[in-house]
Design an enzyme around this catalytic site. Structure first.
Site, mmCIF file in Angstrom:
data_model
loop_
_atom_site.group_PDB
_atom_site.id
_atom_site.type_symbol
_atom_site.label_atom_id
_atom_site.label_comp_id
_atom_site.label_asym_id
_atom_site.label_seq_id
_atom_site.Cartn_x
_atom_site.Cartn_y
_atom_site.Cartn_z
ATOM 1 N N CYS A 164 4.668 -7.722 7.362
ATOM 2 C CA CYS A 164 5.531 -7.394 8.161
ATOM 3 C C CYS A 164 5.508 -8.475 9.441
ATOM 4 C CB CYS A 164 4.952 -5.983 9.027
ATOM 5 S SG CYS A 164 6.075 -5.689 10.242
ATOM 6 N N CYS A 208 -3.064 1.016 8.190
ATOM 7 C CA CYS A 208 -2.057 0.271 7.223
ATOM 8 C C CYS A 208 -2.158 -1.266 7.152
ATOM 9 C CB CYS A 208 -0.823 0.724 8.190
ATOM 10 S SG CYS A 208 0.770 -0.409 7.786
ATOM 11 N N GLU A 245 0.876 -1.063 -0.062
ATOM 12 C CA GLU A 245 0.043 -0.039 0.033
ATOM 13 C C GLU A 245 0.596 1.313 -0.043
ATOM 14 O OE1 GLU A 245 -3.323 -1.925 2.732
ATOM 15 O OE2 GLU A 245 -2.337 -0.088 3.623
ATOM 16 N N CYS A 274 -2.071 -3.301 14.555
ATOM 17 C CA CYS A 274 -1.909 -3.140 13.034
ATOM 18 C C CYS A 274 -2.253 -4.242 12.210
ATOM 19 C CB CYS A 274 -0.428 -2.853 13.041
ATOM 20 S SG CYS A 274 0.375 -2.633 11.348
ATOM 21 N N CYS A 311 2.919 8.245 1.897
ATOM 22 C CA CYS A 311 3.278 7.108 2.839
ATOM 23 C C CYS A 311 3.624 5.934 1.878
ATOM 24 C CB CYS A 311 2.364 7.088 3.846
ATOM 25 S SG CYS A 311 2.397 5.821 4.925
ATOM 26 N N CYS A 316 2.575 -6.067 15.657
ATOM 27 C CA CYS A 316 2.088 -5.285 16.553
ATOM 28 C C CYS A 316 0.619 -5.413 16.704
ATOM 29 C CB CYS A 316 2.492 -3.716 16.102
ATOM 30 S SG CYS A 316 4.295 -3.374 15.891
#
Ligand code: SF4
Length: 358
Positions: free
Chosen positions: A115, A342, A95, A122, A108, A119
């Site tokens: 990832c 995100c 993205e 997220c 961004c 977290c």
């Protein structure tokens, strides 16, 4: 292509390109020309390199390829935020987001497909980790978003900033992130001021030091979110490996070495880290170095059990820090109507593509 594996030409350094050409009996100055086409003129095929002789272009074509990030999906929010799903050469999705800031836009960009750091707040963390992006794939996002910002503002200067705050932890893909920053900031590339580029990271002590040693020309932002290990461990499990004491030491090193102020990013989660006691702890943490604090409204992600703090709490938190003479900005959540957290769009586009394939 002779059935051999073909690499992306943008993975090569200027010296690599030059020596490849010399080895194949081409003039050495062609290396500079080709490099310029790749990064400054941002070409997308060898055929565009019109001042390179056809035979040389064919040589390049038969040995290299372009792994370009191409727009696959675009979603526009009522508040002006634009979110783009980019499809990569292997079908992965990442993205990029264009966020209005005054009369201009902030872009961004993503640095990884998914990832590995998980977290808990997220959406990207829930996707898991697929792979690192190449410098070229990061650069493509910046180029595309810059063009879009120019179109939307009717000005070539429509893009004010670039932040590495999309999918992924940039410090885990340091070499490619570094190269992309250099190509975005360099006059041989996009030519954007390095003052306007920010790498945002959870903070890996070794890499913070590395960035300082490399004198990487960009700003640094630490995604902190909690100032006690126990609390941060719950939000950012990666903190178990790199506790705050180690990060603090690395930040001191960064400041001593670079003399640069950095940014602390702090998402406020309802009843988790948004009390005045939390603000007091944050002020104490920040005493160690000159910083600017960005308080971020949480873009809620379903299933996390975490919620955004109310506006009064957010304001009270900011007021407390300001009374301590700290530089504080409140960053409202943007693109709420287009799932702008995100990783949400990438997850959605990936499932759409998978459905079409089945
Ligand atoms: Fe990864 Fe950043 Fe999401 Fe954490 S917040 S899981 S580091 S993308």
């Amino acid at each position: 292509m002779n059935g051999k594996s073909v690499s992306d030409i943008r993975d090569l350094s200027p010296e690599d390109i030059k020596s490849f050409l010399i080895t194949h009996d081409e003039k050495s100055f062609r290396g500079k020309q080709v490099f310029e086409w790749l990064w400054k003129k941002q070409c997308t095929s060898f055929d565009e390199m019109t001042d390179i002789p056809k035979a040389c272009r064919e040589l390049l074509k038969s040995n290299f390829t372009f792994h370009q990030a191409i727009q696959a999906k675009i979603r526009k929010s009522r508040d002006g935020t634009v979110k783009i799903g980019f499809i990569l050469h292997d079908g992965s999705i990442v993205e990029g987001v264009l966020i209005p800031s005054g009369l201009r836009f902030t872009a961004c960009v993503s640095s990884q497909v998914g990832c590995p750091l998980g977290c808990v707040f997220c959406a990207t963390g829930k996707l898991g980790f697929m792979r690192n992006l190449s410098a070229g794939e990061i650069f493509d996002q910046a180029v595309y978003l810059k063009k879009l910002a120019s179109e939307r503002t009717n000005s070539p200067a429509g893009l004010s900033n670039i932040v590495y705050m999309g999918m992924g932890e940039p410090m885990l893909n340091y070499e490619n992130v570094k190269k992309s920053v250099e190509m975005i900031a360099s006059a041989d590339g996009m030519g954007m001021s390095s003052q306007r580029i920010t790498i945002s990271s959870l903070g890996i002590p070794k890499m913070i030091r590395q960035m300082a040693d490399d004198e990487l020309k960009c700003h640094f932002a630490l995604s902190l979110h909690a100032t006690a290990n126990e609390k941060r461990n719950r939000l950012v499990p990666f903190n178990l490996r790199h506790p705050l004491e180690d990060i603090k030491e690395a930040l001191k090193y960064y400041y001593i070495k670079t003399g640069k102020r950095f940014t602390i990013e702090y998402i406020l989660f309802k009843d988790i880290n948004d009390s005045i006691a939390d603000a007091r702890e944050l002020a104490a943490f920040c005493k160690n170095f000159p910083v600017k604090v960005n308080l971020l409204e949480y873009n809620e992600v379903e299933g996390t059990g975490l919620f955004r703090s109310g506006p009064e709490k957010l304001q009270a938190f900011a007021d407390f820090l300001e009374k301590k003479n700290m530089v504080v900005n409140i960053r409202k959540s943007r693109g709420k109507d287009i799932d702008a957290a995100c990783g949400q769009l990438a997850g959605m586009v990936s499932s759409e593509i998978a459905k079409k394939r089945n």
